[in-house]
Design an enzyme around this catalytic site. Structure first.
Site, PDB file in Angstrom:
ATOM      1  N   HIS A  91       0.808  -1.224   0.000  1.00  0.00           N
ATOM      2  CA  HIS A  91       0.000   0.000   0.000  1.00  0.00           C
ATOM      3  C   HIS A  91       0.839   1.271   0.000  1.00  0.00           C
ATOM      4  O   HIS A  91       0.319   2.360   0.268  1.00  0.00           O
ATOM      5  CB  HIS A  91      -0.951   0.021   1.193  1.00  0.00           C
ATOM      6  CG  HIS A  91      -1.985  -1.055   1.123  1.00  0.00           C
ATOM      7  ND1 HIS A  91      -2.878  -1.259   2.125  1.00  0.00           N
ATOM      8  CD2 HIS A  91      -2.290  -1.974   0.173  1.00  0.00           C
ATOM      9  CE1 HIS A  91      -3.673  -2.278   1.816  1.00  0.00           C
ATOM     10  NE2 HIS A  91      -3.315  -2.716   0.636  1.00  0.00           N
ATOM     11  N   ILE A  98       0.924   6.947   0.166  1.00  0.00           N
ATOM     12  CA  ILE A  98       0.384   5.891   1.018  1.00  0.00           C
ATOM     13  C   ILE A  98      -1.106   5.727   0.751  1.00  0.00           C
ATOM     14  O   ILE A  98      -1.860   6.704   0.824  1.00  0.00           O
ATOM     15  CB  ILE A  98       0.598   6.236   2.510  1.00  0.00           C
ATOM     16  CG1 ILE A  98       2.072   6.521   2.793  1.00  0.00           C
ATOM     17  CG2 ILE A  98       0.069   5.116   3.406  1.00  0.00           C
ATOM     18  CD1 ILE A  98       2.332   7.199   4.136  1.00  0.00           C
ATOM     19  N   CYS A  99      -1.512   4.517   0.466  1.00  0.00           N
ATOM     20  CA  CYS A  99      -2.930   4.211   0.275  1.00  0.00           C
ATOM     21  C   CYS A  99      -3.482   3.741   1.622  1.00  0.00           C
ATOM     22  O   CYS A  99      -3.395   2.567   1.979  1.00  0.00           O
ATOM     23  CB  CYS A  99      -3.097   3.133  -0.804  1.00  0.00           C
ATOM     24  SG  CYS A  99      -4.814   2.708  -1.126  1.00  0.00           S
ATOM     25  N   LEU A 100      -4.004   4.692   2.392  1.00  0.00           N
ATOM     26  CA  LEU A 100      -4.539   4.423   3.721  1.00  0.00           C
ATOM     27  C   LEU A 100      -5.743   5.331   3.917  1.00  0.00           C
ATOM     28  O   LEU A 100      -5.616   6.562   3.872  1.00  0.00           O
ATOM     29  CB  LEU A 100      -3.474   4.675   4.797  1.00  0.00           C
ATOM     30  CG  LEU A 100      -3.858   4.419   6.239  1.00  0.00           C
ATOM     31  CD1 LEU A 100      -4.204   2.944   6.472  1.00  0.00           C
ATOM     32  CD2 LEU A 100      -2.736   4.852   7.183  1.00  0.00           C
TER      33      LEU A 100
END
Length: 161
Positions: A91, A98-100
């Site tokens: 991620h 950041i894929c959050l």
């Protein structure tokens, strides 16, 4: 909403500044475990060292987060990226994005820099493989010229890591 009823930039900046000063003071008194704030004179940009948690794929490794705040903080999420080199994670893109979900759609003004850091460490700690996202090359190519991760329409579909 008319311009007379919307908060001025100066008011927003004061709210953000007060909140950031409070968070910085709390951080200095009781920093989250595994994180170190690098002192600077820019309250609106924090550089934070992240140390991988013991017994994880990232144990003992150190990375740096750059956290940028707008005048609309805490109503708007800060922009958080890993500085180069970003950890290999499903991620985290090689450009540090950041894929959050809490950094975008699920942000709440009740969250703090500390809670964001704990979420990022948790995401790192739960990873079972050191690898880039499948679409890393395409995504990074599309982000050239300084595109912010906040301009991305993220698709949050994998809650395993």
């Amino acid at each position: 909403m008319t311009s007379s009823s919307s908060p001025s930039r100066k008011t927003l900046s004061k709210i953000a500044t007060n909140r950031l000063q409070k968070e910085l003071m709390e951080w200095q008194l009781d920093p989250p475990c595994g994180f170190t704030h690098r002192v600077s004179d820019n309250l609106y940009r924090w550089i934070i060292d992240v140390i991988g948690a013991p017994s994880t794929l990232y144990a003992g490794e150190t990375y740096q987060l750059q956290v940028d705040f707008s005048d609309h903080y805490p109503m708007d999420a800060p922009q958080v990226i890993f500085l180069h080199p970003a950890p290999l994670h499903p991620h985290i893109y090689s450009n540090g994005h950041i894929c959050l979900d809490i950094l975008y759609d699920s942000w709440s003004p009740a969250m703090t820099v500390g809670s964001v850091c704990i979420s990022i460490l948790s995401m790192l700690s739960s990873s079972t493989a050191k690898q880039r996202p499948a679409d890393n090359d395409r995504y990074v190519k599309n982000c050239r010229n300084g595109r912010s991760p906040k301009e991305t329409r993220w698709w949050f579909h994998d809650d395993k890591v």
